[in-house]
Design a protein around this motif. Structure first.
Motif, PDB file in Angstrom:
ATOM      1  N   LEU A  17       0.832  -1.205   0.000  1.00  0.00           N
ATOM      2  CA  LEU A  17       0.000   0.000   0.000  1.00  0.00           C
ATOM      3  C   LEU A  17       0.866   1.254   0.000  1.00  0.00           C
ATOM      4  O   LEU A  17       0.538   2.249  -0.670  1.00  0.00           O
ATOM      5  N   ALA A  18       1.976   1.222   0.719  1.00  0.00           N
ATOM      6  CA  ALA A  18       2.888   2.371   0.723  1.00  0.00           C
ATOM      7  C   ALA A  18       3.472   2.592  -0.668  1.00  0.00           C
ATOM      8  O   ALA A  18       3.600   3.732  -1.120  1.00  0.00           O
ATOM      9  N   GLU A  19       3.811   1.511  -1.354  1.00  0.00           N
ATOM     10  CA  GLU A  19       4.331   1.647  -2.716  1.00  0.00           C
ATOM     11  C   GLU A  19       3.270   2.244  -3.640  1.00  0.00           C
ATOM     12  O   GLU A  19       3.566   3.120  -4.461  1.00  0.00           O
ATOM     13  N   THR A  20       2.033   1.798  -3.502  1.00  0.00           N
ATOM     14  CA  THR A  20       0.930   2.349  -4.297  1.00  0.00           C
ATOM     15  C   THR A  20       0.801   3.846  -4.053  1.00  0.00           C
ATOM     16  O   THR A  20       0.672   4.640  -4.991  1.00  0.00           O
ATOM     17  N   ALA A  21       0.852   4.244  -2.782  1.00  0.00           N
ATOM     18  CA  ALA A  21       0.743   5.661  -2.428  1.00  0.00           C
ATOM     19  C   ALA A  21       1.941   6.452  -2.946  1.00  0.00           C
ATOM     20  O   ALA A  21       1.781   7.571  -3.456  1.00  0.00           O
ATOM     21  N   ALA A  22       3.139   5.901  -2.837  1.00  0.00           N
ATOM     22  CA  ALA A  22       4.351   6.593  -3.289  1.00  0.00           C
ATOM     23  C   ALA A  22       4.322   6.831  -4.791  1.00  0.00           C
ATOM     24  O   ALA A  22       4.644   7.932  -5.265  1.00  0.00           O
ATOM     25  N   VAL A  23       3.919   5.827  -5.548  1.00  0.00           N
ATOM     26  CA  VAL A  23       3.839   5.971  -7.010  1.00  0.00           C
ATOM     27  C   VAL A  23       2.818   7.054  -7.367  1.00  0.00           C
ATOM     28  O   VAL A  23       3.066   7.901  -8.229  1.00  0.00           O
ATOM     29  N   ALA A  24       1.668   7.039  -6.699  1.00  0.00           N
ATOM     30  CA  ALA A  24       0.627   8.035  -6.965  1.00  0.00           C
ATOM     31  C   ALA A  24       1.124   9.437  -6.635  1.00  0.00           C
ATOM     32  O   ALA A  24       0.907  10.382  -7.402  1.00  0.00           O
ATOM     33  N   ALA A  25       1.794   9.596  -5.500  1.00  0.00           N
ATOM     34  CA  ALA A  25       2.278  10.918  -5.087  1.00  0.00           C
ATOM     35  C   ALA A  25       3.340  11.442  -6.044  1.00  0.00           C
ATOM     36  O   ALA A  25       3.311  12.611  -6.444  1.00  0.00           O
TER      37      ALA A  25
ATOM     38  N   PRO B 250      10.507  -1.703  -1.975  1.00  0.00           N
ATOM     39  CA  PRO B 250      10.388  -0.597  -2.924  1.00  0.00           C
ATOM     40  C   PRO B 250      10.681   0.733  -2.232  1.00  0.00           C
ATOM     41  O   PRO B 250      10.661   0.826  -1.007  1.00  0.00           O
ATOM     42  N   ASP B 251      10.934   1.766  -3.018  1.00  0.00           N
ATOM     43  CA  ASP B 251      11.226   3.091  -2.474  1.00  0.00           C
ATOM     44  C   ASP B 251       9.943   3.726  -1.947  1.00  0.00           C
ATOM     45  O   ASP B 251       9.162   4.300  -2.694  1.00  0.00           O
ATOM     46  N   ILE B 252       9.748   3.572  -0.651  1.00  0.00           N
ATOM     47  CA  ILE B 252       8.536   4.105  -0.016  1.00  0.00           C
ATOM     48  C   ILE B 252       8.878   5.146   1.051  1.00  0.00           C
ATOM     49  O   ILE B 252       8.024   5.515   1.853  1.00  0.00           O
ATOM     50  N   ALA B 253      10.117   5.619   1.044  1.00  0.00           N
ATOM     51  CA  ALA B 253      10.513   6.650   2.002  1.00  0.00           C
ATOM     52  C   ALA B 253       9.590   7.850   1.842  1.00  0.00           C
ATOM     53  O   ALA B 253       9.293   8.276   0.728  1.00  0.00           O
ATOM     54  N   GLY B 254       9.126   8.382   2.946  1.00  0.00           N
ATOM     55  CA  GLY B 254       8.215   9.517   2.911  1.00  0.00           C
ATOM     56  C   GLY B 254       6.750   9.135   2.982  1.00  0.00           C
ATOM     57  O   GLY B 254       5.881   9.992   3.060  1.00  0.00           O
TER      58      GLY B 254
END
Length: 123
Positions: free
Chosen positions: A14-22, A56-60
């Motif tokens: 879910l964090a990866e999904t949010a990171a890609v969207a942002a 995945p890169d989910i920093a932030g």
């Protein structure tokens, strides 16, 4: 896979999904991890153990899963000075909400924090 590992895999997905969207929103320069986000990188071992892939890169991005099925997402973003920060923040909020809801079927609670405005010209 243990129950804790399964929950961590879901959280990271879910964090990866949010990171890609942002990151797809115009005016977002980068996502910026906070102190808690840096500490959460320690949880990467559970992800790697459960999936065999690097995290995945989910920093932030912070995702909290609750027992009642609700999801909270926090995003820390850096915006470009060439864009209106409030508009970028609202667009990131909408993008994350839509992306996470499409995966979970439930509207998440989303909090976007603009932690910096990048004054450097974008390339």
């Amino acid at each position: 896979m243990t129950t804790d590992d399964a929950a961590e895999v879901e959280r990271v997905q879910l964090a990866e999904t949010a990171a890609v969207a942002a990151r797809a929103v115009a005016g977002v320069v980068r996502l910026q991890p906070g102190l808690v986000g840096l500490l959460k990188q320690l949880a990467a071992q559970a992800w790697e153990r459960a999936t065999g892939r690097p995290v995945p890169d989910i920093a932030g991005i912070d995702v909290d899963l609750h027992a009642d099925g609700s999801v909270q997402v926090g995003a820390r973003i850096v915006t470009a000075a060439t864009h209106r920060a409030a508009e970028v923040g609202a667009a990131v909020h909408a993008a994350i909400s839509t992306a996470v809801e499409s995966v979970t079927g439930t509207a998440p609670q989303v909090r976007v924090r603009i932690v910096e405005i990048d004054l450097e010209p974008q390339r």
